[in-house]
Write an enzyme that holds these catalytic residues in place. Structure first.
Site, mmCIF file in Angstrom:
data_model
loop_
_atom_site.group_PDB
_atom_site.id
_atom_site.type_symbol
_atom_site.label_atom_id
_atom_site.label_comp_id
_atom_site.label_asym_id
_atom_site.label_seq_id
_atom_site.Cartn_x
_atom_site.Cartn_y
_atom_site.Cartn_z
ATOM 1 N N LYS A 120 0.822 -1.209 0.000
ATOM 2 C CA LYS A 120 0.000 0.000 0.000
ATOM 3 C C LYS A 120 0.859 1.264 0.000
ATOM 4 O O LYS A 120 0.425 2.310 -0.498
ATOM 5 C CB LYS A 120 -0.943 0.000 1.210
ATOM 6 C CG LYS A 120 -1.877 -1.194 1.251
ATOM 7 C CD LYS A 120 -2.608 -1.353 -0.070
ATOM 8 C CE LYS A 120 -3.196 -2.714 -0.256
ATOM 9 N NZ LYS A 120 -3.707 -2.935 -1.636
ATOM 10 N N ARG A 133 2.511 12.586 -15.498
ATOM 11 C CA ARG A 133 1.916 12.506 -16.841
ATOM 12 C C ARG A 133 0.810 13.540 -17.033
ATOM 13 O O ARG A 133 0.185 13.590 -18.086
ATOM 14 C CB ARG A 133 1.380 11.100 -17.067
ATOM 15 C CG ARG A 133 2.451 10.018 -16.995
ATOM 16 C CD ARG A 133 1.847 8.634 -16.919
ATOM 17 N NE ARG A 133 1.188 8.284 -18.151
ATOM 18 C CZ ARG A 133 0.249 7.348 -18.253
ATOM 19 N NH1 ARG A 133 -0.179 6.732 -17.176
ATOM 20 N NH2 ARG A 133 -0.284 7.073 -19.417
ATOM 21 N N GLN A 138 -7.424 11.773 -13.175
ATOM 22 C CA GLN A 138 -7.407 10.458 -12.535
ATOM 23 C C GLN A 138 -7.314 10.557 -11.017
ATOM 24 O O GLN A 138 -7.590 9.587 -10.313
ATOM 25 C CB GLN A 138 -6.195 9.653 -13.041
ATOM 26 C CG GLN A 138 -6.119 9.484 -14.550
ATOM 27 C CD GLN A 138 -6.921 8.292 -15.026
ATOM 28 O OE1 GLN A 138 -8.011 8.036 -14.518
ATOM 29 N NE2 GLN A 138 -6.395 7.571 -15.988
ATOM 30 N N HIS A 143 -9.852 7.887 -5.470
ATOM 31 C CA HIS A 143 -8.467 7.428 -5.607
ATOM 32 C C HIS A 143 -7.639 7.799 -4.378
ATOM 33 O O HIS A 143 -6.948 6.954 -3.795
ATOM 34 C CB HIS A 143 -7.859 8.048 -6.875
ATOM 35 C CG HIS A 143 -6.420 7.721 -7.077
ATOM 36 N ND1 HIS A 143 -6.000 6.581 -7.744
ATOM 37 C CD2 HIS A 143 -5.295 8.371 -6.707
ATOM 38 C CE1 HIS A 143 -4.680 6.552 -7.767
ATOM 39 N NE2 HIS A 143 -4.228 7.628 -7.144
ATOM 40 N N HIS A 146 -8.948 6.059 -1.023
ATOM 41 C CA HIS A 146 -8.615 4.630 -0.973
ATOM 42 C C HIS A 146 -7.133 4.421 -0.660
ATOM 43 O O HIS A 146 -6.777 3.610 0.205
ATOM 44 C CB HIS A 146 -8.988 3.985 -2.306
ATOM 45 C CG HIS A 146 -8.874 2.494 -2.307
ATOM 46 N ND1 HIS A 146 -9.306 1.712 -1.256
ATOM 47 C CD2 HIS A 146 -8.374 1.633 -3.228
ATOM 48 C CE1 HIS A 146 -9.089 0.438 -1.535
ATOM 49 N NE2 HIS A 146 -8.521 0.368 -2.723
ATOM 50 N N TYR A 183 -3.393 -5.045 -16.493
ATOM 51 C CA TYR A 183 -4.087 -4.194 -17.465
ATOM 52 C C TYR A 183 -3.319 -2.894 -17.679
ATOM 53 O O TYR A 183 -3.071 -2.486 -18.824
ATOM 54 C CB TYR A 183 -5.509 -3.897 -16.981
ATOM 55 C CG TYR A 183 -6.229 -2.886 -17.842
ATOM 56 C CD1 TYR A 183 -7.013 -3.289 -18.914
ATOM 57 C CD2 TYR A 183 -6.116 -1.506 -17.599
ATOM 58 C CE1 TYR A 183 -7.670 -2.364 -19.720
ATOM 59 C CE2 TYR A 183 -6.760 -0.577 -18.403
ATOM 60 C CZ TYR A 183 -7.533 -1.010 -19.451
ATOM 61 O OH TYR A 183 -8.160 -0.094 -20.251
#
Length: 294
Positions: A120, A133, A138, A143, A146, A183
């Protein structure tokens, strides 16, 4: 600093009860401040990083993203395999499992769950790469919430309930992360992007994970076995927050985008596969790239 750690540890122990001695002396587990400081630094990165990158060109990070995601895929696969074999070896009960009932299997699970806790901290790099980036869309509340909470929750789990009924969520999450990081590792390779169709199902798998974890945790409340009740109630509450946030993410990302795509088709627009054509991401599709739910 030692005096502060001692006072803090004394306070936490008076609140939480005696710690599990099996993790005494393990890296990052004896004192809470390192975990807390890492979380504060992470939140500062979330706040200051986009500001720092505002007038700078984004970094590609393509090669390092492939390596990073491959490494986390392999780590998640290792944790999943070790947890499943340890649970099988110890004859763990799905409905309720105490923290001192399976001998060597408990010890094995404790060692694997330390890696789960440490992973984590590694996963804070997800956000770091988003910032480099300039994929700021995002970096959603889901996000950050969590990522920031999981590291802290698992510090407490490792110190008080590092095995037993704690195994289930970590096992399922490790499996989901095998799919998720593989992925994202493949999506960093432009030629692979048109063939990546399963992102939607990763989010569905995460929702299934939260629901099953809540059900499995509730079983230990109904059929208790000595696992601390306070932890069970906390986990149920935390799962509810994740279910609410992930359902909201799923609806916004897939249902609304699906309706938008149907409208584009009716208007004669040409849709690309996963937002990419021939392995490249046009500027107009980058703006609407789906946010990442992890």
């Amino acid at each position: 600093m030692e005096a502060f750690n001692h006072r803090l540890n004394t306070y936490i122990d008076s609140w939480m009860g005696p710690r599990d001695p099996r993790v005494r002396g393990w890296f990052l587990l004896d004192d809470y401040p390192p975990t807390f400081v890492c979380t504060i630094l992470y939140l500062l990165m979330v706040w200051m990083g986009p500001k720092y990158m505002k007038d700078r060109q984004p970094y590609s990070c393509r090669r390092i993203l492939v390596v990073y995601n491959l490494a986390l895929t392999l780590l998640s696969l290792y944790m999943f395999y070790e947890l499943v074999t340890a649970v099988w070896q110890g004859g763990y009960n799905f409905f309720c499992q105490d923290t001192r009932s399976a001998g060597a299997a408990d010890d094995k699970i404790i060692h694997v769950l330390w890696w789960y806790y440490f992973s984590k901290l590694i996963e804070f790099m997800d956000t770091f790469f988003f910032i480099l980036r300039k994929n700021n869309h995002q970096i959603t509340f889901l996000h950050v919430y969590h990522h920031a909470t999981m590291l802290n929750i698992w510090w407490f789990v490792m110190n008080w309930v590092p095995c037993g009924h704690s195994y289930f969520g970590a096992t399922f999450n490790s499996f989901i992360h095998v799919l998720m990081y593989s992925y994202y590792g493949l999506s960093a390779i432009p030629a692979m992007r048109p063939y990546l169709w399963w992102k939607k199902y990763i989010t569905q798998g995460q929702l299934v994970q939260f629901v099953l974890t809540m059900i499995q945790t509730s079983c230990a409340v109904v059929w208790p076995c000595g696992f601390p009740m306070g932890w069970l109630y906390f986990q149920i509450s935390y799962m509810i927050t994740l279910i609410v946030l992930f359902v909201n993410f799923y609806i916004k990302t897939y249902k609304k985008h699906g309706a938008s795509r149907k409208k584009d088709y009716r208007n004669g627009a040409v849709a690309s596969v996963n937002g990419h054509t021939n392995g490249t991401a046009p500027a107009e599709t980058v703006k609407h790239r789906k946010p990442r739910a992890d």
